[in-house]
Motif scaffolding. Sequence first.
Motif, PDB file in Angstrom:
ATOM      1  N   VAL A 100       0.852  -1.192   0.000  1.00 35.33           N
ATOM      2  CA  VAL A 100       0.000   0.000   0.000  1.00 35.33           C
ATOM      3  C   VAL A 100       0.883   1.236   0.000  1.00 35.33           C
ATOM      4  N   ALA A 123      -5.508   2.977   3.409  1.00 32.41           N
ATOM      5  CA  ALA A 123      -5.677   1.521   3.462  1.00 32.41           C
ATOM      6  C   ALA A 123      -6.417   1.112   4.729  1.00 32.41           C
ATOM      7  N   PHE A 150     -10.089   1.757   4.487  1.00 35.02           N
ATOM      8  CA  PHE A 150     -10.756   0.764   3.654  1.00 35.02           C
ATOM      9  C   PHE A 150     -10.833  -0.596   4.358  1.00 35.02           C
ATOM     10  N   TYR A 151      -9.689  -1.126   4.763  1.00 34.44           N
ATOM     11  CA  TYR A 151      -9.666  -2.466   5.344  1.00 34.44           C
ATOM     12  C   TYR A 151     -10.377  -2.515   6.704  1.00 34.44           C
ATOM     13  N   ALA A 167     -15.662   2.318  -3.376  1.00 32.75           N
ATOM     14  CA  ALA A 167     -14.532   1.530  -3.875  1.00 32.75           C
ATOM     15  C   ALA A 167     -14.634   1.343  -5.389  1.00 32.75           C
ATOM     16  N   ARG A 189     -10.829  -2.799  -6.468  1.00 36.02           N
ATOM     17  CA  ARG A 189      -9.463  -2.356  -6.183  1.00 36.02           C
ATOM     18  C   ARG A 189      -9.496  -1.667  -4.828  1.00 36.02           C
ATOM     19  N   ASP A 190      -8.462  -1.914  -4.030  1.00 36.62           N
ATOM     20  CA  ASP A 190      -8.340  -1.174  -2.776  1.00 36.62           C
ATOM     21  C   ASP A 190      -7.779   0.213  -3.099  1.00 36.62           C
ATOM     22  N   LEU A 245      -8.929  -7.100  -5.092  1.00 36.82           N
ATOM     23  CA  LEU A 245      -9.493  -7.922  -4.035  1.00 36.82           C
ATOM     24  C   LEU A 245     -10.742  -8.590  -4.590  1.00 36.82           C
TER      25      LEU A 245
END
Length: 138
Positions: free
Chosen positions: A12, A18, A21-22, A104, A123-124, A130
């Motif tokens: 990342v 990140a 998002f995660y 996203a 996409r992240d 992903l």
Amino acid sequence: MDIRLSSCFIAVDDHDKALAFYGDVLGLEVRNDVGFEGMRWVTVGPPAQPDVEIVLEPPLANPNASPEDRRVMAELLAKGMLRGVIFSTDDCDATFEHIRDSGADVLQEPIDQPYGVRDCAFRDPAGNMLRFAQRRGE
């Protein structure tokens, strides 16, 4: 022999994006956040899988890398050509809606694959692909 997955790595370029998002979108928990020699590694994982961690690492985790190497890695990351991860889900369509609603980048809407899953792809924030797969019949 008993072999189990422990960790996988995703490059990342912005750990804060990140983590939003995660953590906020996918619901993964932060397990570790370590800085070393100007770089940062963050481990996240699903609450239901305490033995599995995803390490969010710098694109080129080598303080001695040349400027050319750094440029090439940044280009590969921007194109989504580095690592990807496949997550399992019990409801591909609901997962798709949730992640899409977060803004996203959609790569593939849910479809039934010939190999027995229904999946979708995003996409992240760094560009990594992903996939979210549901076994058909579940």
